[in-house]
Design an enzyme around this catalytic site. Structure first.
Site, short mmCIF file in Angstrom:
data_model
loop_
_atom_site.label_atom_id
_atom_site.label_comp_id
_atom_site.label_asym_id
_atom_site.label_seq_id
_atom_site.Cartn_x
_atom_site.Cartn_y
_atom_site.Cartn_z
N TRP A 394 22.40 -5.15 21.08
CA TRP A 394 22.32 -4.96 19.62
C TRP A 394 22.33 -3.47 19.28
CZ3 TRP A 394 17.43 -4.15 16.50
CH2 TRP A 394 16.42 -3.56 17.26
N ASP A 395 22.10 -2.61 20.28
CA ASP A 395 22.16 -1.17 20.08
C ASP A 395 23.44 -0.78 19.35
OD1 ASP A 395 20.64 -1.99 22.34
OD2 ASP A 395 20.64 0.02 23.18
N GLU A 521 10.07 -6.17 22.56
CA GLU A 521 10.13 -7.01 23.77
C GLU A 521 8.78 -7.14 24.47
OE1 GLU A 521 13.40 -5.59 26.14
OE2 GLU A 521 14.86 -6.35 24.71
N LYS A 625 6.37 -2.63 21.80
CA LYS A 625 7.24 -1.75 22.59
C LYS A 625 8.04 -0.80 21.70
CE LYS A 625 10.98 -1.98 26.03
NZ LYS A 625 12.04 -2.84 26.57
N GLN A 626 8.56 -1.35 20.60
CA GLN A 626 9.49 -0.58 19.76
C GLN A 626 9.44 -1.12 18.34
OE1 GLN A 626 12.30 -2.78 22.39
NE2 GLN A 626 13.77 -2.03 20.90
#
Ligand code: BGC
Length: 819
Positions: A394-395, A521, A625-626
């Site tokens: 998806w980046d 994640e 995580k993000q």
């Protein structure tokens, strides 16, 4: 002092390593250091290296990688050794690799895809009298490599004294052509400095280079060892060709080279070959002041269908075209291509020269990744290294494509056309999973799901909505109706169908999407992840709207009014979990009641957590995580009030560890929006310097394309406050104390919009639309019309009061940029 040639004495056998205090080391031998000092001095348009640090060679090979989106060359030294990680890649040229499972399950992908290190056209070895030029021996008097962001070249200049005392200057300039997609060119010059010398230049094509092992699994390592089978070899006077094929994926590739030699003295040129290598040798006798110049032209082609003769002719033709243009022509065309790009894409930042350099470096790599990808994916490392097996995630759609859409829109369209071409596979995957529509893979090269870990793979269904959002944005920004008809509508429809079948209405009518993994994640297989739900909502509405715009095509895709009504119903009823007591949104249902992570007792060396704690523990605690909910507040900012954004940001910032490089840029955007401009600047710095400072210690595997794109996002969407909800361009610029000016440009429906921000005011300028061009934008909530006749300068309103500074988990605060 000539040094020893004894390899056993390698640590000592290096010129200048025993430099006197204050004398810089030109070459830093292995084992002494990780980046001790700043590796690349600050320079607005160049990445310059003046010392060769063998410990971070692999990292510099990623930083200095050249690519045009079709071919990728890591920045290996011309002579091939020493190297960190040799690498030459062709977009979508991959081999199949086993995906071993201890306990397999239904629907697990059976084989993976991995990028192949293809035939290497970079090597140019040099023999000076009787000594091979190798920086580990003799005396490296000076070393410089420069990645020139305006010229699109990697230049290297060294002065070296052979162990026998012969001094030479070597200068090489390398490019991967933006204008001739299949072409690589190198200009290699060598001159003796102090006495007459015999110079032998050996220029090669090398297939099946030995590589440092990339997998601990012997089955995988076996596949990647010698991945290419020789099919044809052709050696001619000053060049030739090699054709190879992969064993399992059955892809064929050809690489060809030829040389032009210029030198005043006597010289001879010969070529010899072997199935896995081809070598052109130029031998010359030179006096000091005379130069040997070898221009190497190389061409690549690959195909899953084309015959050997067809491929051979294809690379032959590419070489002929490069020959016609010539070295100077290729260099000029490269510069022109980049001039045009920078003219409408450059971002100027005053007050933080490191960020200035880094954002241009980032844009350069983003352009390199996409410019000539032409209906192929953009991997999370572009074509700069083998990290993540060369897969796209998806980046691409969420980080890289927004940048390309506003700067190089045709490249964005091409990536989406590639996604469209993989629709049959995505439909098949949906069927396997018992779903309707299309389930796009979490990670892939060719379009098949390649994730062997389903909680952070298949369950990341948001990839479908990310693709749909990239389609929606591209169509809004460019107005490209033909694209919408050919590609966009079908992508929107098939992804909407997936959401409709994956989600369900509960007895109160609320629409839930259960058992999915959002961007974070460290929290997997959850119900009603807000990012996923809001992105699905956008997807469902966008599909229904597009079907309404193109009823003829929609009918052909089997869409009827009942179906679009069901999409709108689901979208309107999407459930958004909220914690009333804490007054914050829940990243996913139940998130805020999970046990807190013990940050206080987590030592700094335990990050990234995924390498030091079991997933079961990460999954059951409040550790992020993000950016996930924070990401939702950026891309769907219209779904939250300013107060909610401020509270949510503070709550999640305190629990986000940024173990993914995709996080800092988004945190920068939201920190800016909620008024914490200094923090936004800090996060911007982290995103922008991810690779130049190797912040995640893995730049060796390739650059972090999402974070590089993210530096643009942090500046434009963060400090510039740019949003594009509903196809209206809105800006809310505000600068942190150390940045006194920010100037950026966007392409909007063929118009160039320039936004020039200072501490107090902002000037909006419209270019190249003709006298009657006008654009309605929003500036800090006020509608404004800009025309080409006169720039509009507006005051930046005083910032609303901001809440207390958000706290990060212990030890995880970003580096402060304002001090
Ligand atoms: C991140 C993903 C990302 C992937 C590839 C992972 O560490 O969590 O969001 O897509 O890396 O960059």
């Amino acid at each position: 002092m000539p040094a020893s040639t004894d390899p056993a004495a390698e640590g000592l056998a290096v010129g200048r390593t025993a430099a006197a205090p204050g004398v810089p080391h030109i070459l830093i031998p292995r084992g002494t250091t990780v980046i001790r000092e700043r590796a690349y001095p600050v320079d607005p348009w160049h990445i310059r290296e003046t010392r060769l640090d063998l410990d971070v060679l692999a990292q510099s090979e990623s930083v200095f990688a050249l690519s045009n989106g079709h071919i990728g060359l890591r920045g290996n030294l011309d002579e091939g050794e020493p190297h960190g990680l040799p690498g030459t890649y062709l977009n979508s040229f991959y081999e199949l690799r086993p995906l071993p499972y201890a306990e397999a399950g239904y629907g697990f992908p059976e084989s993976g895809q991995t990028v192949v290190n293809v035939t290497n056209a970079k090597p140019i070895r040099l023999l000076v009298d009787d000594e091979p030029f190798d920086v580990r021996y003799g005396d490296l008097r000076s070393h410089e490599r420069v990645l020139d962001l305006r010229a699109g070249t990697l230049e290297r200049t060294v002065e070296w004294v052979s162990p026998a005392g012969q001094a030479v200057r070597v200068k090489s300039t390398r490019l991967v052509s933006f204008t001739q997609r299949a072409v690589v060119a190198i200009c290699y010059e060598v001159e003796p400095l102090e006495g007459p010398a015999r110079l032998i230049v050996q220029s090669e094509l090398v297939a099946n280079e030995s590589l440092p092992p990339t997998s601990k699994d012997p089955r995988v390592a076996a596949v990647l060892d010698h991945p290419l089978q020789a099919e044809e070899l052709l050696d001619q006077a000053a060049g030739g060709l090699l054709v190879h094929r992969t064993k399992a994926s059955n892809l064929r590739m050809a690489a060809a080279m030829e040389h032009l030699v210029e030198t005043p003295g006597k010289h001879a040129v010969t070529t010899e070959g072997h199935p896995d290598w081809l070598r052109t040798t130029v031998a010359a006798q030179l006096q000091p002041g005379q130069k040997l110049r070898v221009i190497k032209l190389a061409a690549y082609g690959w195909s899953s269908k084309r015959s050997l003769p067809a491929l051979r002719d294809q690379v032959g033709a590419a070489l002929a075209s490069a020959r016609l243009t010539g070295w100077d022509g290729l260099v000029d065309a490269q510069r022109e291509f980049l001039d045009a790009f920078w003219d409408h894409s450059d971002v100027r930042v005053e007050g933080d020269p490191e960020v200035q350099q880094a954002v241009r470096f980032g844009l350069f790599h983003v352009l390199q990744a996409g410019a000539r990808a032409e209906k192929r994916p953009i991997g999370s490392k572009g074509l700069t290294g083998p990290g993540y097996d060369g897969h796209t995630f998806w980046d691409a759609e969420t980080f890289v494509l927004p940048v390309l859409t506003y700067t190089q829109p045709s490249a964005a369209a091409d990536v989406l056309r590639w996604r469209h071409a993989t629709l049959p596979l995505a439909r098949e995957r949906a069927q396997t999973l018992g779903l309707k529509g299309a389930a796009f893979p979490w990670r892939t090269i060719r379009g098949h799901e390649c994730s062997a870990y389903w909680p952070a793979g298949t369950a990341g269904f948001h990839i479908g909505a990310d693709i749909a959002d990239a389609v929606r944005r591209y169509v809004k920004v460019t107005g490209d109706v033909q694209f919408e008809r050919e590609v966009g509508l079908e992508l929107l429809v098939e992804t909407a169908r997936l959401w409709r079948s994956l989600g369900h209405h509960d007895r109160h009518g609320r629409f839930h999407i259960d058992g999915v993994t959002g961007p974070d994640e460290y929290t997997a297989v959850v119900d009603d992840n807000i990012y996923t739900n809001l992105m699905a909502q956008t997807n469902l509405y966008a599909a229904a709207d597009a079907a309404q715009r193109h009823p003829d095509l929609a009918r052909k895709l089997g869409v009827d009014e009942e179906e679009t009504a069901s999409w709108r119903d689901a979208a309107a009823a999407v459930h958004i979990p909220y914690d009333r007591e804490l007054q914050v949104h829940q990243q996913s249902e139940g998130f805020t009641r999970l046990q807190e992570w013990d940050f206080e007792n987590t030592p700094p060396e335990a990050y990234p957590l995924l390498l030091n704690y079991p997933y079961f523990d990460l999954y059951r605690k409040q550790v992020v995580k993000q950016a996930d909910l924070v990401m939702a507040m950026y891309v769907r900012g219209d779904a939250f009030t300013p107060e909610e954004k401020a509270r949510n940001f503070a709550y999640y910032d305190a629990r986000t560890v940024r173990d993914s490089s995709l996080s800092a840029c988004i945190q920068a955007v939201m920190a800016a929006e909620v008024g914490h401009l200094e923090l936004a600047h800090d996060y911007l710095g982290e995103a922008a310097l991810m690779d130049l400072h190797d912040l995640h210690r893995n730049a060796r595997d390739g650059v972090h394309m999402a974070s590089l794109a993210g530096s643009w996002i942090a500046l434009v969407a963060g400090l510039g406050g740019m949003r594009d909800f509903d196809g209206v361009l809105t800006f809310a610029p505000r600068l942190p104390s150390k940045i006194n000016r920010l100037d950026f440009a966007l392409l909007w429906r063929g118009l160039r919009v320039r936004v020039d921000v200072s501490a107090e005011e902002v000037t909006y300028t419209l270019r190249n639309g003709g006298g009657s061009a006008r654009l309605d934008i929003i500036h800090h909530g006020e509608p404004v019309t800009i025309t080409q006749v006169k720039p509009v300068t507006l005051k930046i309103p005083p910032a609303p009061p901001k809440g207390p500074a958000p706290q990060q988990p212990d030890g995880r605060a970003p580096v402060r940029r304002a001090v």
